[in-house]
Design a protein around this motif. Structure first.
Motif, PDB file in Angstrom:
ATOM      1  N   VAL A 199       0.973  -1.216   0.019  1.00 48.46           N
ATOM      2  CA  VAL A 199      -0.101   0.028  -0.019  1.00 48.46           C
ATOM      3  C   VAL A 199       0.743   1.276   0.212  1.00 48.46           C
ATOM      4  O   VAL A 199       0.436   2.339  -0.492  1.00 48.46           O
ATOM      5  CB  VAL A 199      -0.864   0.080   1.296  1.00 48.46           C
ATOM      6  N   PHE A 200       2.068   1.190   0.620  1.00 49.34           N
ATOM      7  CA  PHE A 200       3.201   2.448   0.510  1.00 49.34           C
ATOM      8  C   PHE A 200       3.348   2.921  -0.784  1.00 49.34           C
ATOM      9  O   PHE A 200       3.600   4.075  -1.050  1.00 49.34           O
ATOM     10  CB  PHE A 200       4.349   1.911   1.162  1.00 49.34           C
ATOM     11  N   ASP A 201       3.177   1.920  -1.838  1.00 53.23           N
ATOM     12  CA  ASP A 201       3.272   2.360  -3.203  1.00 53.23           C
ATOM     13  C   ASP A 201       2.290   3.036  -4.007  1.00 53.23           C
ATOM     14  O   ASP A 201       2.443   3.473  -5.037  1.00 53.23           O
ATOM     15  CB  ASP A 201       3.975   1.230  -3.949  1.00 53.23           C
ATOM     16  N   HIS A 202       1.078   3.071  -3.366  1.00 51.30           N
ATOM     17  CA  HIS A 202       0.027   3.256  -4.113  1.00 51.30           C
ATOM     18  C   HIS A 202      -0.198   4.778  -3.991  1.00 51.30           C
ATOM     19  O   HIS A 202      -0.068   5.404  -2.975  1.00 51.30           O
ATOM     20  CB  HIS A 202      -1.373   2.725  -3.339  1.00 51.30           C
ATOM     21  N   PRO A 203      -0.799   5.551  -4.983  1.00 48.62           N
ATOM     22  CA  PRO A 203      -1.016   7.037  -4.834  1.00 48.62           C
ATOM     23  C   PRO A 203      -2.241   7.140  -3.685  1.00 48.62           C
ATOM     24  O   PRO A 203      -3.237   6.306  -3.807  1.00 48.62           O
ATOM     25  CB  PRO A 203      -1.480   7.392  -6.215  1.00 48.62           C
ATOM     26  N   VAL A 204      -2.239   8.049  -3.119  1.00 45.46           N
ATOM     27  CA  VAL A 204      -3.392   8.439  -2.347  1.00 45.46           C
ATOM     28  C   VAL A 204      -4.899   8.404  -2.896  1.00 45.46           C
ATOM     29  O   VAL A 204      -5.922   8.307  -2.514  1.00 45.46           O
ATOM     30  CB  VAL A 204      -3.242   9.504  -1.158  1.00 45.46           C
ATOM     31  N   THR A 205      -4.631   8.943  -3.980  1.00 44.83           N
ATOM     32  CA  THR A 205      -5.761   9.037  -5.061  1.00 44.83           C
ATOM     33  C   THR A 205      -6.602   7.814  -5.246  1.00 44.83           C
ATOM     34  O   THR A 205      -7.711   7.648  -5.721  1.00 44.83           O
ATOM     35  CB  THR A 205      -5.584  10.032  -6.175  1.00 44.83           C
ATOM     36  N   LYS A 206      -5.785   6.826  -5.235  1.00 43.08           N
ATOM     37  CA  LYS A 206      -6.329   5.526  -5.540  1.00 43.08           C
ATOM     38  C   LYS A 206      -7.448   5.194  -4.392  1.00 43.08           C
ATOM     39  O   LYS A 206      -8.628   4.579  -4.487  1.00 43.08           O
ATOM     40  CB  LYS A 206      -5.276   4.279  -5.362  1.00 43.08           C
ATOM     41  N   TYR A 207      -7.403   5.721  -3.021  1.00 48.62           N
ATOM     42  CA  TYR A 207      -8.351   5.679  -2.076  1.00 48.62           C
ATOM     43  C   TYR A 207      -9.240   6.919  -1.774  1.00 48.62           C
ATOM     44  O   TYR A 207     -10.347   6.856  -1.491  1.00 48.62           O
ATOM     45  CB  TYR A 207      -7.565   5.158  -0.926  1.00 48.62           C
ATOM     46  N   LEU A 208      -8.536   8.024  -2.365  1.00 48.39           N
ATOM     47  CA  LEU A 208      -9.373   9.435  -2.245  1.00 48.39           C
ATOM     48  C   LEU A 208      -9.263  10.029  -3.513  1.00 48.39           C
ATOM     49  O   LEU A 208      -8.750  11.137  -3.547  1.00 48.39           O
ATOM     50  CB  LEU A 208      -8.488   9.999  -0.819  1.00 48.39           C
ATOM     51  N   PRO A 209     -10.230   9.580  -4.156  1.00 45.02           N
ATOM     52  CA  PRO A 209     -10.268  10.574  -5.722  1.00 45.02           C
ATOM     53  C   PRO A 209     -10.483  11.673  -5.574  1.00 45.02           C
ATOM     54  O   PRO A 209     -10.486  12.432  -6.497  1.00 45.02           O
ATOM     55  CB  PRO A 209     -11.336   9.295  -6.610  1.00 45.02           C
ATOM     56  N   GLU A 210     -11.269  12.236  -4.468  1.00 48.16           N
ATOM     57  CA  GLU A 210     -11.545  13.550  -4.221  1.00 48.16           C
ATOM     58  C   GLU A 210     -10.338  14.490  -4.441  1.00 48.16           C
ATOM     59  O   GLU A 210     -10.554  15.759  -4.505  1.00 48.16           O
ATOM     60  CB  GLU A 210     -12.128  13.772  -2.818  1.00 48.16           C
ATOM     61  N   LEU A 211      -9.128  13.972  -3.983  1.00 51.01           N
ATOM     62  CA  LEU A 211      -8.041  14.628  -3.856  1.00 51.01           C
ATOM     63  C   LEU A 211      -7.335  15.152  -5.419  1.00 51.01           C
ATOM     64  O   LEU A 211      -6.727  15.939  -5.727  1.00 51.01           O
ATOM     65  CB  LEU A 211      -6.934  14.046  -3.211  1.00 51.01           C
ATOM     66  N   ALA A 212      -7.963  14.453  -6.359  1.00 47.87           N
ATOM     67  CA  ALA A 212      -7.229  14.290  -7.855  1.00 47.87           C
ATOM     68  C   ALA A 212      -7.715  15.445  -8.364  1.00 47.87           C
ATOM     69  O   ALA A 212      -8.756  16.139  -8.108  1.00 47.87           O
ATOM     70  CB  ALA A 212      -7.626  13.294  -8.505  1.00 47.87           C
ATOM     71  N   CYS A 213      -7.141  15.838  -9.621  1.00 49.36           N
ATOM     72  CA  CYS A 213      -7.409  16.824 -10.688  1.00 49.36           C
ATOM     73  C   CYS A 213      -7.410  18.227 -10.215  1.00 49.36           C
ATOM     74  O   CYS A 213      -8.189  19.134 -10.739  1.00 49.36           O
ATOM     75  CB  CYS A 213      -8.852  16.657 -11.258  1.00 49.36           C
ATOM     76  N   ASN A 214      -6.373  18.389  -9.364  1.00 51.83           N
ATOM     77  CA  ASN A 214      -6.081  19.975  -9.182  1.00 51.83           C
ATOM     78  C   ASN A 214      -4.989  20.391 -10.198  1.00 51.83           C
ATOM     79  O   ASN A 214      -3.920  19.801 -10.440  1.00 51.83           O
ATOM     80  CB  ASN A 214      -5.415  19.921  -7.679  1.00 51.83           C
ATOM     81  N   THR A 215      -5.618  21.518 -10.926  1.00 48.40           N
ATOM     82  CA  THR A 215      -4.811  21.972 -11.955  1.00 48.40           C
ATOM     83  C   THR A 215      -3.806  23.164 -11.588  1.00 48.40           C
ATOM     84  O   THR A 215      -2.933  23.635 -12.450  1.00 48.40           O
ATOM     85  CB  THR A 215      -5.583  22.260 -13.163  1.00 48.40           C
ATOM     86  N   ARG A 216      -4.017  23.529 -10.371  1.00 47.64           N
ATOM     87  CA  ARG A 216      -3.075  24.612  -9.907  1.00 47.64           C
ATOM     88  C   ARG A 216      -1.584  24.304  -9.814  1.00 47.64           C
ATOM     89  O   ARG A 216      -1.524  23.382  -8.995  1.00 47.64           O
ATOM     90  CB  ARG A 216      -3.414  25.423  -8.940  1.00 47.64           C
ATOM     91  N   GLY A 217      -0.753  24.898 -10.366  1.00 48.91           N
ATOM     92  CA  GLY A 217       0.756  24.613 -10.215  1.00 48.91           C
ATOM     93  C   GLY A 217       1.501  24.981  -8.614  1.00 48.91           C
ATOM     94  O   GLY A 217       2.220  24.425  -8.332  1.00 48.91           O
ATOM     95  N   ASP A 218       0.497  25.825  -7.914  1.00 47.25           N
ATOM     96  CA  ASP A 218       1.079  25.982  -6.632  1.00 47.25           C
ATOM     97  C   ASP A 218       0.364  25.480  -5.525  1.00 47.25           C
ATOM     98  O   ASP A 218       0.274  25.682  -4.345  1.00 47.25           O
ATOM     99  CB  ASP A 218       0.959  27.776  -6.441  1.00 47.25           C
ATOM    100  N   ARG A 219      -0.354  24.428  -5.835  1.00 48.47           N
ATOM    101  CA  ARG A 219      -1.201  23.186  -4.944  1.00 48.47           C
ATOM    102  C   ARG A 219      -0.546  21.813  -5.037  1.00 48.47           C
ATOM    103  O   ARG A 219       0.289  21.596  -5.869  1.00 48.47           O
ATOM    104  CB  ARG A 219      -2.556  23.161  -5.176  1.00 48.47           C
ATOM    105  N   ILE A 220      -0.593  21.072  -3.981  1.00 45.39           N
ATOM    106  CA  ILE A 220      -0.277  19.598  -3.993  1.00 45.39           C
ATOM    107  C   ILE A 220      -0.784  18.713  -5.269  1.00 45.39           C
ATOM    108  O   ILE A 220      -2.031  18.888  -5.338  1.00 45.39           O
ATOM    109  CB  ILE A 220      -0.194  19.087  -2.567  1.00 45.39           C
ATOM    110  N   LYS A 221       0.080  18.196  -6.026  1.00 44.11           N
ATOM    111  CA  LYS A 221      -0.416  17.258  -6.802  1.00 44.11           C
ATOM    112  C   LYS A 221      -0.407  15.854  -6.307  1.00 44.11           C
ATOM    113  O   LYS A 221       0.516  15.122  -6.100  1.00 44.11           O
ATOM    114  CB  LYS A 221       0.521  17.044  -8.068  1.00 44.11           C
ATOM    115  N   TRP A 222      -1.785  15.482  -5.662  1.00 41.02           N
ATOM    116  CA  TRP A 222      -1.917  14.410  -4.896  1.00 41.02           C
ATOM    117  C   TRP A 222      -2.049  13.105  -5.595  1.00 41.02           C
ATOM    118  O   TRP A 222      -1.666  12.137  -5.250  1.00 41.02           O
ATOM    119  CB  TRP A 222      -3.431  14.517  -4.481  1.00 41.02           C
ATOM    120  N   GLU A 223      -1.976  13.168  -7.142  1.00 40.65           N
ATOM    121  CA  GLU A 223      -1.658  12.140  -7.754  1.00 40.65           C
ATOM    122  C   GLU A 223      -0.236  11.324  -7.808  1.00 40.65           C
ATOM    123  O   GLU A 223       0.032  10.243  -7.804  1.00 40.65           O
ATOM    124  CB  GLU A 223      -1.929  12.099  -9.287  1.00 40.65           C
ATOM    125  N   GLU A 224       0.753  12.394  -7.457  1.00 42.87           N
ATOM    126  CA  GLU A 224       2.110  12.094  -7.336  1.00 42.87           C
ATOM    127  C   GLU A 224       2.414  11.435  -5.805  1.00 42.87           C
ATOM    128  O   GLU A 224       3.620  11.047  -5.623  1.00 42.87           O
ATOM    129  CB  GLU A 224       2.863  13.356  -7.511  1.00 42.87           C
TER     130      GLU A 224
END
Length: 557
Positions: free
Chosen positions: A132-157
């Protein structure tokens, strides 16, 4: 060979003029002697127990701790005895009215602050395993995904492991999440929206470890998705119930029959009863030293995770700017330099896996020493509890980790040192020693048919020149039941080096930036000739088998 009589000399006899320096031998990282014996029977641990109350008194007398305003309870435990080997409690006069059962003991509940991060990580691993340590958190919390702002956390990473090891770059909680109890707005969706839309990265993911309470808020939500339960429910179903934890909870315990140190007051005066479940995975758990001991022993004995997963988990994930501190998931790893014997100033490195916690009026310490199979917890309450935790951590660790190191030395001197020979050919023999300034077992002689076999251990091409080389044996951790007795076969690796090596780096008392001498990890096991099997029966080595020579030698003295 080490003389047993030297062990009765107290640790305090070491001269202040003898500055600690690394041993000439560079051992493999890990235990230098086995620790599978009852520590409480050793001279070193008995001495640590006898002198410890006086060390606490010194902290009070020096003003480091305020006797009246602080209460704390200490528990030191051993994986070998599966029990506490020492406990100590102090109840400050001004806090006695906060003891709901009028006692301060193993079952008295405190708030444990960020030691909660350890519980959260452990629960996630117990449910989903190391993968599970290798999984992106967006696998479990898709609500965090799709942030397009460059000054915000890219949760997919950002992976689950990045957050658990403080490398998600997510920093602390935003004020709405901290204050949501007062405003009545605590809910997961609002928290996740804040983290997606407002939270700025402290550093890019995996750049370096940066302490992150908010990251563990996210991990709490991951645990909820993994279990389809609230965090409070998952804590019970995954950890408390399987392990038999009596007091561990993220919700304030009920008053009826309560044994707690419950400091009253507002949120600014005490965190007792301030139960923010958004922040609970980061620092909101209640517990006692009994439960922390059970938790630590469950890690030592691989009760919820496999042994290989535990070994994987208890490793550094990042370094810090300190040469003596690394970061795990969420371990705060203190790299200690321990004297290798009671009267020696020669040291070796041993890693202590800790987690510190702190809330308003409460603080805590949890520590495990894999090299020695011991752990300790400290629960503290009072207005200065945050600053009090460091001298108490240092005092307990210095006393008992050092004592455990020396206890292992004592045990090896009694049960591992000796001379061994082939019953059918006395020209094949070896001697094992325990030496006061050197780590591990010495191998001053090893003959097969009157031929010095140690040159083959170093490497086939090496020719011994006089008495230049040192041969030390260290436990590998590989063991299995003896096929011929009730004992265990324990594998040891032989490490070869110069008796008088070149200087270590300047930071270790040598010269220059680089350490070119400590390379045991590069050569050990390179050839099969370095493996020895020691048959241990009733704690004592009765025979030694060299794998490559296929010869077994039995104890003769």
């Amino acid at each position: 060979m080490f003389l047993w009589a030297a062990l009765v000399v107290p640790l305090a006899v070491l001269s202040a003029a003898e500055a600690p320096v690394p041993t000439d031998d560079c051992p493999i990282l890990g235990p230098i002697f086995p620790s599978d014996f009852d520590l409480t029977k050793s001279i070193s641990v008995k001495e640590a127990i006898a002198t410890f109350p006086g060390l606490i008194d010194t902290l009070f007398e020096s003003g480091t701790l305020n006797r009246s305003d602080v209460s704390f309870t200490i528990d030191v435990f051993s994986a070998q005895t599966n029990s506490s080997i020492y406990s100590y409690s102090h109840s400050g006069e001004t806090l006695k009215s906060s003891l709901t059962a009028d006692v301060l003991d193993d079952g008295t509940i405190f708030r444990i602050g960020s030691v909660s991060k350890l519980h959260t990580t452990y629960a996630i691993l117990a449910v989903a395993g190391m993968k599970v340590f290798d999984h992106p958190v967006t696998k479990y919390l898709p609500e965090l995904a799709c942030n397009t702002r460059g000054d915000r956390i890219k949760w997919e990473e950002v992976t689950v492991g990045a957050l658990a090891s403080q490398m998600g770059g997510s920093g602390g909680f935003l004020f709405p999440s901290i204050l949501c109890m007062e405003t009545g707005t605590c809910n997961n969706q609002a928290f996740l929206a804040e983290m997606r839309d407002i939270k700025r990265p402290v550093v890019p993911v995996f750049q370096t470890a940066m302490y992150s309470d908010a990251g563990f808020g996210i991990l709490g939500r991951v645990l909820e998705r993994l279990t389809n339960q609230t965090y409070a429910e998952a804590l019970q179903s995954v950890l408390a119930h399987p392990l038999g934890l009596k007091s561990t909870s993220s919700i304030v315990p009920p008053d009826e029959g309560l044994n707690a140190l419950a400091i009253p007051g507002s949120a600014a005066e005490s965190s007792w009863g301030q139960d923010n479940q958004i922040a609970a995975p980061s620092g909101g758990i209640y517990s006692d030293t009994h439960d922390l001991r059970v938790l630590g022993l469950s890690i030592f004995h691989s009760q919820l995770l496999s042994a290989e997963t535990i070994r994987h988990w208890m490793k550094p994930q990042s370094h810090t700017a300190s040469l003596t501190n690394s970061v795990g998931a969420p371990w705060e790893i203190n790299r200690l330099t321990l004297p290798v014997s009671p009267t020696s100033n020669r040291t070796r490195v041993s890693d202590l896996y800790t987690k510190l916690g702190g809330q308003v009026a409460y603080s805590s310490i949890f520590a495990l020493s894999p090299d020695h199979g011991i752990g300790y917890s400290i629960l503290i309450a009072g207005p200065t509890s945050i600053t009090d935790r460091i001298p108490l951590r240092n005092l307990v660790g210095t006393a008992f980790v050092t004592a455990a190191e020396h206890a292992a030395f004592e045990n090896a001197a009694t049960n591992y040192a000796g001379t061994f020979a082939d019953p059918n050919n006395e020209a094949s023999n070896l001697t094992l020693t325990v030496d006061s300034d050197r780590p591990g077992l010495g191998l001053p002689s090893f003959f097969v048919d009157n031929v010095d076999w140690r040159a083959n251990i170093a490497q086939p091409a090496l020719q011994l020149s006089g008495d230049l080389f040192s041969f030390r044996l260290y436990p590998s951790g590989v063991e299995y039941p003896s096929p011929t007795s009730s004992g265990l076969m324990k594998t040891f690796n032989a490490v070869t080096g110069l008796k008088k090596p070149g200087p270590r780096s300047a930071v270790e008392g040598g010269v220059g930036l680089f350490d070119d001498e400590c390379v045991a990890w590069q050569s050990t096991g390179f050839f099969t000739t370095s493996e020895f099997e020691l048959e241990v029966v009733g704690g004592r080595v009765e025979s030694v088998r060299h794998i490559d020579a296929n010869i077994t030698m039995r104890r003769v003295e």
